[in-house]
Design a protein around this motif. Structure first.
Motif: not given
Length: 435
Positions: A185-191, A209-211, A217-220, A286-293
């Motif tokens: 799941l990809i979520t996008v939020s604004m500051g 955020t990619l959850q 697991g997944f290759y990007v 699996s069960n990992d999260t990646y976040a960036t801004r």
């Protein structure tokens, strides 16, 4: 009074042993041993590769089963020699029969799999010959009237082991490739927007955020983030119904579904900024999260009334393929050779960057019986947006556009997933009013 005959002193009658006195018997022995030894070599090769390198537990279990069957056929070959020549072991005929039956069952299943998914003509022909040869071997050994102690127990054991092997084969090759896909799941939020010191520009921070809550697991393969600016002037009076209909007609050929509004007059969005947000060829476990801004900057006098943010990712399941490192191939505007449909998109205003990598199958049988595959990632952008997509084809077929059924089959086999989030929109009136 006539006395009944005494029972035989042996619990089982002695089997009629084959001999080497005839040419037919010697030829049958040679064929049976050759079939069993060839089956042993092939099953040991595929089984060892799957047991060590397969990407799933079911695949490694299949490898263990193939190794066990290869050992059975090897022992069966030795039992055939003893049954025909030395006759030193009373149940060598039974062992030979079990070995030939195991070879028949396994060769038949592998033949079905190579016919269904294989692309090499060599392996279906080879497994076809081995299936016919093992059927002949089982028939010839059975005709020798082998000694079978406790026939019901032996039959039950053979049936149970056959059902287990068939169930494992079906799960690995039929059910598992088409089970329900897991999707991150990809979520996008604004500051909060931040003004520059001279108050002539502002910046909008965007968190992506990619959850991955799934079990694999997944290759990007590729990612893209882009921001679109939109002018949305207000009509001084209520818009007519025919104008609403004209707005609705734009939905047919547009990826942006602007609302039917009584006063708002939505104009086509324009690309403000686009860039990747994760490295090519990386992965999320699996069960990992990646976040960036991301930070999008605009001048205070921007003509846009709204800004919309999109985040896209093209992924592939790590239990369905092995991906070599992605390498840059070409720009659509360069001199390198690219597919004709990519050039056609460039003429329509869409530029592309192409990346490519070799794909390996997730099991040894497919790896040896299918043609080599390559994955191509297309990172595309233009005045009216950006996107990233991927395709898996054989070498030389990059220019062919597959039909929807082929796309679904490839996506299911290799676990390809395209994630799209957006638009996430906000008005800019509050920011522009601070000038």
């Amino acid at each position: 009074m006539r006395t009944p005959p005494k029972p035989h002193s042996h619990p089982h009658p002695e089997a009629r042993r084959p001999s080497l006195s005839t040419w037919w018997s010697r030829a049958a022995l040679s064929v049976i041993v050759l079939v069993l030894l060839m089956t042993t070599l092939l099953l040991a090769r595929f089984g060892l590769e799957d047991f060590v390198h397969d990407l799933t537990f079911a695949g490694r279990l299949t490898g263990a089963v193939l190794l066990a069957v290869s050992f059975t056929t090897l022992v069966g070959a030795a039992a055939v020699l003893d049954h025909w020549i030395r006759q030193s072991f009373p149940y060598s005929g039974l062992v030979a029969l079990i070995g030939t039956f195991a070879a028949l069952l396994t060769n038949a299943m592998l033949l079905a799999q190579t016919v269904k998914d294989g692309e090499s003509a060599v392996y279906p022909a080879l497994f076809g010959v081995l299936t016919a040869g093992s059927a002949y071997a089982a028939f010839v050994v059975w005709r020798t009237s082998v000694v079978i102690p406790a026939p019901k127990r032996v039959a039950a054991a053979v049936i149970v082991s056959s059902v287990i092997a068939a169930a494992n084969f079906g799960y690995q090759n039929l059910f598992q490739p088409y089970q329900r896909q897991t999707q991150p799941l990809i979520t996008v939020s604004m500051g909060k927007p931040v003004l520059s010191k001279d108050r002539k520009a502002f910046a909008v921070p965007v968190d992506i955020t990619l959850q991955n809550h799934g079990e694999v697991g997944f290759y990007v393969l590729g990612t893209e983030f882009h921001a679109m600016g939109k002018q949305v002037p207000l009509s001084p009076k209520d818009r007519l119904r025919r104008q609403w209909r004209a707005d609705a007609e734009q939905w047919r050929n547009s990826s942006e579904w602007n609302p039917l509004s009584r006063r708002e007059m939505h104009q086509p969005g324009e690309l403000v900024e686009a860039k990747p947000w994760m490295p090519y060829g990386s992965w999320v476990e699996s069960n990992d999260t990646y976040a960036t801004r991301m930070v999008v900057q605009l001048p205070m006098n921007t003509p846009y009334d709204q800004v919309a943010f999109y985040a896209t990712a093209s992924l592939a399941r790590k239990d369905r393929l092995v991906l070599q490192p992605l390498d840059f191939v070409a720009y659509s505007w360069g001199r390198e050779k690219i597919p004709g449909w990519v050039k056609a998109q460039q003429r329509g205003g869409l530029d592309s960057l192409l990346y490519r990598a070799r794909v390996h199958e997730n099991n040894a049988l497919d790896e040896h019986t299918r043609d080599p595959r390559f994955i191509t990632v297309y990172w595309q952008f233009g005045t009216h947006g950006a996107n990233v997509s991927s395709s898996i084809t054989r070498k030389g077929e990059e220019n062919r556009i597959p039909n929807p059924a082929e796309n679904r089959e490839v996506a299911s086999r290799y676990g390809l997933v395209d994630l799209i989030t957006g638009p996430v929109e906000r008005t800019l009136w509050d920011v522009k009013s601070q000038r």
